[in-house]
Design a protein around this motif. Structure first.
Motif, PDB file in Angstrom:
ATOM      1  N   ALA A   1       0.784  -1.100  -0.212  1.00  0.00           N
ATOM      2  CA  ALA A   1      -0.049  -0.077   0.026  1.00  0.00           C
ATOM      3  C   ALA A   1       1.012   1.032  -0.073  1.00  0.00           C
ATOM      4  O   ALA A   1       1.783   0.979   0.565  1.00  0.00           O
ATOM      5  N   PRO A   2       0.597   2.136  -0.589  1.00  0.00           N
ATOM      6  CA  PRO A   2      -0.551   2.451  -1.556  1.00  0.00           C
ATOM      7  C   PRO A   2      -0.204   1.968  -2.946  1.00  0.00           C
ATOM      8  O   PRO A   2      -1.184   2.071  -4.071  1.00  0.00           O
ATOM      9  N   ALA A   3       0.872   1.443  -3.267  1.00  0.00           N
ATOM     10  CA  ALA A   3       1.152   1.244  -4.648  1.00  0.00           C
ATOM     11  C   ALA A   3       0.166  -0.133  -5.062  1.00  0.00           C
ATOM     12  O   ALA A   3      -0.065  -0.813  -4.429  1.00  0.00           O
ATOM     13  N   PRO A   4       0.000  -0.007  -6.383  1.00  0.00           N
ATOM     14  CA  PRO A   4      -1.036  -1.001  -6.889  1.00  0.00           C
ATOM     15  C   PRO A   4      -0.507  -2.400  -7.048  1.00  0.00           C
ATOM     16  O   PRO A   4       0.794  -2.395  -6.926  1.00  0.00           O
ATOM     17  N   ILE A   5      -1.335  -3.515  -6.995  1.00  0.00           N
ATOM     18  CA  ILE A   5      -0.623  -4.820  -7.205  1.00  0.00           C
ATOM     19  C   ILE A   5       0.173  -4.960  -8.264  1.00  0.00           C
ATOM     20  O   ILE A   5       0.951  -6.027  -8.197  1.00  0.00           O
ATOM     21  N   GLN A   6       0.222  -4.161  -9.360  1.00  0.00           N
ATOM     22  CA  GLN A   6       0.750  -4.617 -10.379  1.00  0.00           C
ATOM     23  C   GLN A   6       2.410  -4.258 -10.324  1.00  0.00           C
ATOM     24  O   GLN A   6       3.251  -4.337 -11.064  1.00  0.00           O
ATOM     25  N   ALA A   7       2.566  -3.573  -9.180  1.00  0.00           N
ATOM     26  CA  ALA A   7       4.036  -3.400  -8.991  1.00  0.00           C
ATOM     27  C   ALA A   7       4.738  -4.566  -8.874  1.00  0.00           C
ATOM     28  O   ALA A   7       6.000  -4.545  -9.346  1.00  0.00           O
ATOM     29  N   ALA A   8       4.151  -5.712  -8.401  1.00  0.00           N
ATOM     30  CA  ALA A   8       5.040  -7.092  -8.193  1.00  0.00           C
ATOM     31  C   ALA A   8       4.991  -7.619  -9.621  1.00  0.00           C
ATOM     32  O   ALA A   8       6.086  -8.342 -10.285  1.00  0.00           O
ATOM     33  N   GLU A   9       4.167  -7.375 -10.248  1.00  0.00           N
ATOM     34  CA  GLU A   9       3.687  -7.890 -11.943  1.00  0.00           C
ATOM     35  C   GLU A   9       3.236  -7.096 -12.718  1.00  0.00           C
ATOM     36  O   GLU A   9       1.941  -6.420 -12.358  1.00  0.00           O
ATOM     37  N   PRO A  10       4.202  -6.572 -13.733  1.00  0.00           N
ATOM     38  CA  PRO A  10       3.945  -5.409 -14.223  1.00  0.00           C
ATOM     39  C   PRO A  10       2.473  -5.242 -14.987  1.00  0.00           C
ATOM     40  O   PRO A  10       1.717  -4.547 -15.151  1.00  0.00           O
ATOM     41  N   ASN A  11       2.279  -6.569 -15.607  1.00  0.00           N
ATOM     42  CA  ASN A  11       1.027  -6.513 -16.559  1.00  0.00           C
ATOM     43  C   ASN A  11       0.232  -7.992 -16.083  1.00  0.00           C
ATOM     44  O   ASN A  11       1.179  -8.788 -16.232  1.00  0.00           O
ATOM     45  N   TRP A  12      -0.892  -7.956 -16.006  1.00  0.00           N
ATOM     46  CA  TRP A  12      -1.741  -9.250 -15.836  1.00  0.00           C
ATOM     47  C   TRP A  12      -1.191 -10.180 -16.810  1.00  0.00           C
ATOM     48  O   TRP A  12      -1.487 -10.194 -18.212  1.00  0.00           O
ATOM     49  N   CYS A  13      -1.020 -11.331 -16.671  1.00  0.00           N
ATOM     50  CA  CYS A  13      -0.876 -12.653 -17.465  1.00  0.00           C
ATOM     51  C   CYS A  13      -0.152 -12.407 -18.555  1.00  0.00           C
ATOM     52  O   CYS A  13      -0.169 -12.928 -19.645  1.00  0.00           O
ATOM     53  N   GLY A  14       1.010 -11.645 -18.468  1.00  0.00           N
ATOM     54  CA  GLY A  14       2.142 -11.421 -19.347  1.00  0.00           C
ATOM     55  C   GLY A  14       1.635 -10.373 -20.671  1.00  0.00           C
ATOM     56  O   GLY A  14       2.297 -10.178 -21.548  1.00  0.00           O
ATOM     57  N   PHE A  15       0.558  -9.655 -20.777  1.00  0.00           N
ATOM     58  CA  PHE A  15       0.027  -8.804 -21.499  1.00  0.00           C
ATOM     59  C   PHE A  15       1.240  -7.546 -21.542  1.00  0.00           C
ATOM     60  O   PHE A  15       1.855  -7.303 -20.608  1.00  0.00           O
ATOM     61  N   THR A  16       1.220  -7.159 -22.597  1.00  0.00           N
ATOM     62  CA  THR A  16       2.117  -5.739 -22.826  1.00  0.00           C
ATOM     63  C   THR A  16       1.485  -4.620 -22.359  1.00  0.00           C
ATOM     64  O   THR A  16       2.105  -3.458 -22.020  1.00  0.00           O
ATOM     65  N   GLU A  17      -0.042  -4.722 -22.116  1.00  0.00           N
ATOM     66  CA  GLU A  17      -0.386  -3.377 -21.263  1.00  0.00           C
ATOM     67  C   GLU A  17      -1.125  -3.843 -20.180  1.00  0.00           C
ATOM     68  O   GLU A  17      -1.701  -4.982 -19.967  1.00  0.00           O
ATOM     69  N   ALA A  18      -1.522  -3.094 -19.231  1.00  0.00           N
ATOM     70  CA  ALA A  18      -2.304  -3.101 -17.899  1.00  0.00           C
ATOM     71  C   ALA A  18      -3.675  -3.270 -18.377  1.00  0.00           C
ATOM     72  O   ALA A  18      -4.108  -2.901 -19.089  1.00  0.00           O
ATOM     73  N   HIS A  19      -4.058  -4.473 -17.616  1.00  0.00           N
ATOM     74  CA  HIS A  19      -5.343  -4.922 -17.722  1.00  0.00           C
ATOM     75  C   HIS A  19      -6.217  -3.606 -17.325  1.00  0.00           C
ATOM     76  O   HIS A  19      -5.883  -3.117 -16.283  1.00  0.00           O
ATOM     77  N   PRO A  20      -7.576  -3.467 -17.908  1.00  0.00           N
ATOM     78  CA  PRO A  20      -8.221  -2.496 -17.532  1.00  0.00           C
ATOM     79  C   PRO A  20      -8.744  -2.541 -15.903  1.00  0.00           C
ATOM     80  O   PRO A  20      -8.739  -1.406 -15.414  1.00  0.00           O
ATOM     81  N   VAL A  21      -8.682  -3.491 -15.320  1.00  0.00           N
ATOM     82  CA  VAL A  21      -9.139  -3.558 -13.984  1.00  0.00           C
ATOM     83  C   VAL A  21      -7.697  -3.009 -13.008  1.00  0.00           C
ATOM     84  O   VAL A  21      -7.889  -2.179 -12.204  1.00  0.00           O
TER      85      VAL A  21
END
Length: 145
Positions: free
Chosen positions: A13-33
């Motif tokens: 906190a307060p960093a978003p969860i994607q700090a540990a995993e840059p993008n969901w499921c290996g995608f090149t861009e962040a998931h909208p959620v």
């Protein structure tokens, strides 16, 4: 115990969860959620109530995404053995998730107002990871003719 809670706080906190995993499921861009969650957490300014609101919205969105992917994979599998195995695995995952949440709550029982933020962050990570697992189970769309 306090050191562990402090470390978890720094990591979650307060960093978003994607700090540990840059993008969901290996995608090149962040998931909208993830993108919406990151914006909401940044706007929270570290205010616990606002962080919890952001987490609640992200939790509902990841839960909906997880359910959408689960239904899609079940449809793709039809009535075969894979569908039966997936149903059993999903039921087991749900039971594990409940048990993990209880454990997380117990571990954070004495951490004050940040405890629920940590527990919610862990629940988000579990849904996000399970949604990725289901995404990877999908059969590729057939090539257009």
């Amino acid at each position: 115990m306090r050191l562990r809670a402090t470390l978890l706080l720094c990591l979650s906190a307060p960093a978003p969860i994607q700090a540990a995993e840059p993008n969901w499921c290996g995608f090149t861009e962040a998931h909208p959620v993830d993108a919406a969650y990151a914006r909401a957490m940044e706007q929270s300014g570290g205010v616990t109530a606002d962080m919890r609101d952001a987490q609640g919205e992200a939790f509902a969105a990841w839960d909906a995404e997880l359910n959408r992917l689960y239904r899609r994979v079940l449809r793709q599998f039809g009535g075969d053995l894979r569908a039966t195995a997936l149903r059993e695995a999903q039921r087991a995952w749900l039971a594990w998730d409940v048990a993990e949440t209880r454990s997380d709550l117990a571990q954070q029982a004495e951490t004050g107002s940040i405890g629920p933020v940590i527990v919610s962050g862990l629940a988000l990570q579990r849904r996000r990871a399970r949604a990725c697992t289901l995404h990877e189970m999908q059969e590729p769309d057939p090539a257009p003719n």
